[in-house]
Design a protein around this motif. Structure first.
Motif, PDB file in Angstrom:
ATOM      1  N   ASP A 536      12.580  44.759 -24.714  1.00  0.00           N
ATOM      2  CA  ASP A 536      12.215  44.348 -23.366  1.00  0.00           C
ATOM      3  C   ASP A 536      13.059  43.179 -22.895  1.00  0.00           C
ATOM      4  O   ASP A 536      13.368  43.068 -21.710  1.00  0.00           O
ATOM      5  CB  ASP A 536      10.733  43.976 -23.322  1.00  0.00           C
ATOM      6  N   GLU A 537      13.406  42.326 -23.796  1.00  0.00           N
ATOM      7  CA  GLU A 537      14.263  41.213 -23.398  1.00  0.00           C
ATOM      8  C   GLU A 537      15.630  41.723 -22.975  1.00  0.00           C
ATOM      9  O   GLU A 537      16.214  41.240 -21.998  1.00  0.00           O
ATOM     10  CB  GLU A 537      14.394  40.219 -24.548  1.00  0.00           C
ATOM     11  N   ARG A 538      16.108  42.707 -23.690  1.00  0.00           N
ATOM     12  CA  ARG A 538      17.394  43.280 -23.284  1.00  0.00           C
ATOM     13  C   ARG A 538      17.267  44.014 -21.968  1.00  0.00           C
ATOM     14  O   ARG A 538      18.149  43.951 -21.118  1.00  0.00           O
ATOM     15  CB  ARG A 538      17.909  44.215 -24.377  1.00  0.00           C
ATOM     16  N   ARG A 539      16.148  44.687 -21.824  1.00  0.00           N
ATOM     17  CA  ARG A 539      15.937  45.379 -20.551  1.00  0.00           C
ATOM     18  C   ARG A 539      15.874  44.375 -19.411  1.00  0.00           C
ATOM     19  O   ARG A 539      16.459  44.580 -18.352  1.00  0.00           O
ATOM     20  CB  ARG A 539      14.638  46.174 -20.606  1.00  0.00           C
ATOM     21  N   ALA A 540      15.132  43.321 -19.640  1.00  0.00           N
ATOM     22  CA  ALA A 540      15.008  42.319 -18.586  1.00  0.00           C
ATOM     23  C   ALA A 540      16.356  41.709 -18.258  1.00  0.00           C
ATOM     24  O   ALA A 540      16.672  41.455 -17.102  1.00  0.00           O
ATOM     25  CB  ALA A 540      14.020  41.240 -19.025  1.00  0.00           C
ATOM     26  N   LYS A 541      17.131  41.488 -19.280  1.00  0.00           N
ATOM     27  CA  LYS A 541      18.468  40.956 -19.032  1.00  0.00           C
ATOM     28  C   LYS A 541      19.308  41.952 -18.266  1.00  0.00           C
ATOM     29  O   LYS A 541      20.073  41.594 -17.386  1.00  0.00           O
ATOM     30  CB  LYS A 541      19.142  40.616 -20.358  1.00  0.00           C
ATOM     31  N   ALA A 542      19.151  43.192 -18.645  1.00  0.00           N
ATOM     32  CA  ALA A 542      19.963  44.220 -17.999  1.00  0.00           C
ATOM     33  C   ALA A 542      19.670  44.287 -16.516  1.00  0.00           C
ATOM     34  O   ALA A 542      20.568  44.525 -15.710  1.00  0.00           O
ATOM     35  CB  ALA A 542      19.706  45.570 -18.659  1.00  0.00           C
ATOM     36  N   LEU A 543      18.427  44.089 -16.163  1.00  0.00           N
ATOM     37  CA  LEU A 543      18.064  44.148 -14.746  1.00  0.00           C
ATOM     38  C   LEU A 543      18.034  42.768 -14.111  1.00  0.00           C
ATOM     39  O   LEU A 543      17.597  42.623 -12.980  1.00  0.00           O
ATOM     40  CB  LEU A 543      16.713  44.820 -14.576  1.00  0.00           C
ATOM     41  N   ARG A 544      18.471  41.795 -14.877  1.00  0.00           N
ATOM     42  CA  ARG A 544      18.567  40.434 -14.355  1.00  0.00           C
ATOM     43  C   ARG A 544      17.236  39.968 -13.779  1.00  0.00           C
ATOM     44  O   ARG A 544      17.160  39.448 -12.664  1.00  0.00           O
ATOM     45  CB  ARG A 544      19.658  40.343 -13.295  1.00  0.00           C
ATOM     46  N   ILE A 545      16.244  40.186 -14.528  1.00  0.00           N
ATOM     47  CA  ILE A 545      14.931  39.712 -14.108  1.00  0.00           C
ATOM     48  C   ILE A 545      14.863  38.221 -14.382  1.00  0.00           C
ATOM     49  O   ILE A 545      15.103  37.778 -15.506  1.00  0.00           O
ATOM     50  CB  ILE A 545      13.839  40.485 -14.854  1.00  0.00           C
ATOM     51  N   PRO A 546      14.547  37.470 -13.355  1.00  0.00           N
ATOM     52  CA  PRO A 546      14.668  36.012 -13.480  1.00  0.00           C
ATOM     53  C   PRO A 546      13.500  35.357 -14.178  1.00  0.00           C
ATOM     54  O   PRO A 546      13.216  34.202 -13.926  1.00  0.00           O
ATOM     55  CB  PRO A 546      14.769  35.567 -12.020  1.00  0.00           C
ATOM     56  N   PHE A 547      12.806  36.061 -15.000  1.00  0.00           N
ATOM     57  CA  PHE A 547      11.721  35.462 -15.759  1.00  0.00           C
ATOM     58  C   PHE A 547      11.879  35.870 -17.213  1.00  0.00           C
ATOM     59  O   PHE A 547      12.410  36.921 -17.516  1.00  0.00           O
ATOM     60  CB  PHE A 547      10.357  35.933 -15.256  1.00  0.00           C
ATOM     61  N   SER A 548      11.371  35.009 -18.047  1.00  0.00           N
ATOM     62  CA  SER A 548      11.413  35.365 -19.455  1.00  0.00           C
ATOM     63  C   SER A 548      10.290  36.345 -19.756  1.00  0.00           C
ATOM     64  O   SER A 548       9.278  36.402 -19.051  1.00  0.00           O
ATOM     65  CB  SER A 548      11.263  34.115 -20.305  1.00  0.00           C
TER      66      SER A 548
END
Length: 699
Positions: A536-548
């Motif tokens: 999920d962290e990689r996914r969030a990074k991939a979509l540039r989600i600005p929250f941890s």
DNA sequence: CACTACTGTCATAGT
DNA sequence: TAACTATGACAGTAG
């Protein structure tokens, strides 16, 4: 950068592209111009010409569609722009241009105005007018959005855009002063022309500033080509001019290719058939700044318009060498591909990557990085360029992920997907569930464009979507159909430009790339840092989600909902955030569940141990009791015999213990009775006790 | 290569 | 009804 729509009938997208490429110090403009000039089948040829319907989108200088188009289109929309007091009416302009004998018809009013000024000998003026193009165009991409949205409220601008962007503020400040001096024409577009012309001037300036560097880069490329390309060994042995000639002839071969695709020749015929006085190079050159390699200054004489077609194509060589050929020349040209390039220029750019051998090693691409980066940095003094750089590098970064971290096959897949915006539906076949899980509220366009899936990581292209996510809101629901293809194509172009990224940028963006689900496959690409990240962290990074991820999971629901409403997030991002929260909470719940289960098991095991210990204790107690009972029996036996030994009957004889027994009465007296009486009495007493016991049990 | 423990995830039911 | 929790089942991974 998401908002640039190159494949449009108007010149705006082309203008943008040209300017942006000039800013990047690349000599790509002419080739791309030629590519961009190729109209889609549905595009009327006349839309390319000056005399088109002013209400037509093709007429607008904006690279964005008119009201109703997708977001931020309003920035360069003619409405709200100030008229250029020096600009003649369009009809007069056209007449004057034609009267000057210019061997082509400018494509836009800006071009016409430029040509008019140049051909009339006002080269300096034209040069000056050209300059503003970069500022305006780039500003239209980035910072200047809001001013335009005020001018054209129907333009579909991003309503959430900050109204206080620097350029917008500047425009607002200078607007009153300019309004007093302007002489608006009927359409109120003259100022727009003026502004765009000024932008072009800046673009030319930037282009000329980069001339030396470009030449150096070109020389290096040629040198690398000569040294390392086995296919061109002969060329390497020849002098430079011969090598150039070879290159040029190769391009001419491409140009004259006999394949059935839409060639440059077709373009030439297409354009010249209806407007015999027009020349292809004229049209394209109308949009390009001075060519660094031309013998003339370019803007000091109109002679630069007379570049012949083959020369124009020679710049195509520069384009592809700059974009696609790397110093060690691991990239091979494909004549077929190149020949068909004019038909679908951007898709052809994609086709360059379809060959595994043609994938671009990052290390090679970085040869361009210092130059481009410096140029970009030099321009950041301008507000618009600040935003422009952000957008460019967003796009660049995303592309670099594909080129730098994917293998050739994945890159080719990324570029081969024609129906996806940002190439996002590439990997859909790899994850069928991603389709079935797609939010049905998304339009087909969005789904295809974003590759919407609850599992973005399974779709490598999703990180492209990240370019518009996070802190760069994307008005996803405002795209016109016509803009879609253009967006796709344009992104691909800029993706190719991203080859000039810094290695650091490539590395950082490789982190934000999303990978196939197969972990063993992933491990091939992931760095140690990435490997430590959860999916999920990689996914969030991939979509540039600005929250941890931790924030997303641990946040209270109220804060979570307000957070989602506060930030402008794409549907894909919101979906991913909710999935992350759901999975994160479920993960914690599963951990708690397992912990509880383990606790229960441990408690049961402990209980078993305790019970076993208690059982042993009871066993020991029972043994001790039995032992005590036996001792008591023994003592009683001894006492019994001792008592009988001392007893005497009436005649003084010892009493036989086998015939008599001692019986204790309730009053404490001891009687010696015969055993027969004791046995019968015991039986009766036992029977009586049993009866009483049963009655007590009932009660 | 089989086995096992651990972990994440999903589906589902319950709160 | 939404959000959350609990839990069985399954799959992937590492040892």
């Amino acid at each position: 950068m998401k908002y640039l729509k190159p494949w449009r009938s108007d010149g705006g997208g082309l203008l943008h592209l040209t300017i942006l490429l000039s800013l990047a110090g690349l000599r790509l403009d002419l080739d791309l111009d030629l590519c961009l000039l190729l109209p889609p089948p549905t595009l009327l040829r006349d839309e390319l010409l000056l005399g088109c319907d002013p209400t037509s989108p093709a007429y607008a200088l904006s690279p964005y569609p008119a009201p109703g188009g997708w977001g931020r289109a309003d920035q360069l929309h003619p409405k709200g722009r100030e008229a250029d007091p020096a600009a003649p009416p369009e009809g007069q302009l056209l007449r004057e241009v034609r009267a000057l004998g210019v061997p082509f018809i400018p494509r836009t009013r800006v071009d016409a105005w430029l040509v008019h000024r140049v051909a009339a000998g006002d080269a300096d003026g034209a040069h000056g007018l050209l300059g503003a193009a970069a500022a305006s165009s780039a500003g239209g991409v980035g910072a200047g959005v809001d001013g335009g949205s005020q001018a054209a409220p129907g333009g579909g601008g991003d309503p959430r855009a900050s109204p206080s962007s620097p350029l917008a503020a500047r425009q607002e400040e200078k607007a009153p002063a300019e309004q007093t001096a302007r002489v608006p024409d009927a359409d109120g577009r003259a100022s727009e022309e003026n502004e765009v012309l000024r932008e072009r001037h800046e673009a030319v300036d930037h282009s000329s500033q980069h001339e030396e560097n470009e030449q150096r880069v070109s020389a290096q490329e040629e040198k690398s080509l000569q040294q390392k390309n086995e296919d061109e060994n002969k060329t390497a042995d020849k002098p430079d001019w011969e090598a150039e000639k070879t290159t040029e002839s190769r391009n001419e071969r491409h140009l004259n290719g006999t394949d059935t695709s839409f060639s440059m020749e077709d373009l030439f015929q297409l354009l010249s058939s209806s407007q015999p006085e027009n020349s292809v190079e004229g049209i394209s050159l109308g949009d390009i700044p001075a060519l660094p390699g031309s013998s003339n200054d370019g803007m000091n004489s109109s002679a630069h318009y007379n570049v012949n077609f083959s020369q124009a194509i020679s710049h195509d060589v520069n384009l592809h060498e700059a974009m696609l050929l790397c110093p060690d020349n691991t990239f091979r040209r494909d004549p077929v591909v190149r020949t068909s390039q004019p038909q679908e220029p951007f898709l052809q750019l994609n086709s360059h990557t379809t060959n595994a051998e043609q994938s671009l090693p990052v290390a090679n691409l970085t040869a361009f990085l210092p130059f481009v980066d410096n140029q970009m940095r030099n321009l950041t003094s301008e507000d618009f360029l600040h935003d422009l750089n952000i957008n460019i590098f967003d796009e660049i970064n995303l592309m670099s992920l594909a080129t730098g971290d994917l293998d050739a096959m994945e890159v080719s897949q990324l570029f081969q997907e024609p129906d996806s915006d940002s190439g996002l539906s590439l990997n859909s076949s790899h994850n069928s569930t991603s389709i079935t899980k797609s939010n049905t509220s998304h339009s087909i366009c969005e789904e295809g464009a974003t590759g919407y899936s609850s599992d973005p990581e399974s779709l490598p292209h999703h990180n492209l979507e990240g370019a518009v996510g996070g802190n760069y809101p994307a008005p996803m629901g405002h795209r016109s159909d016509s803009g879609f293809c253009g967006d796709l194509a344009f992104q691909h172009v800029f993706h190719n430009h991203t080859y000039h990224l810094e290695p650091r940028a490539l590395e950082s963006n490789s982190e934000s790339f999303s990978w196939p689900e197969k972990p063993e496959k992933m491990s091939r690409y992931l760095s140690d840092t990435e490997r430590n990240l959860s999916r999920d962290e990689r996914r969030a990074k991939a979509l540039r989600i600005p929250f941890s991820v931790d924030e997303i999971v641990r946040m209270p629901v109220d804060s979570f909902n307000s957070m989602l409403s506060r930030h402008y997030l794409t549907d894909l991002q919101v979906s991913l955030i909710r999935d992350i929260r759901r999975r994160g909470k479920n993960k914690v719940a599963a951990q708690n569940c397992r912990r509880r289960k383990m606790d229960i098991i441990l408690n049961l095991e402990e209980d078993v141990c305790n019970l076993q210990a208690k059982k042993e204790t009871l066993k020991r107690e029972r043994a001790q009791c039995n032992k005590a009972i036996n001792i008591m029996k023994q003592k009683l036996h001894h006492l019994y015999h001792d008592v009988f030994s001392r007893l005497r009957d009436d005649e003084g004889r010892p009493v036989n213990p086998n015939q008599y027994a001692l019986q204790y009465s309730h009053d404490g007296s001891v009687l010696i009775v015969p055993k027969e009486l004791v046995t019968s009495g015991h039986k009766k007493e036992n029977r009586k006790r049993k009866r009483e016991g049963i009655e007590d049990g009932f009660h």
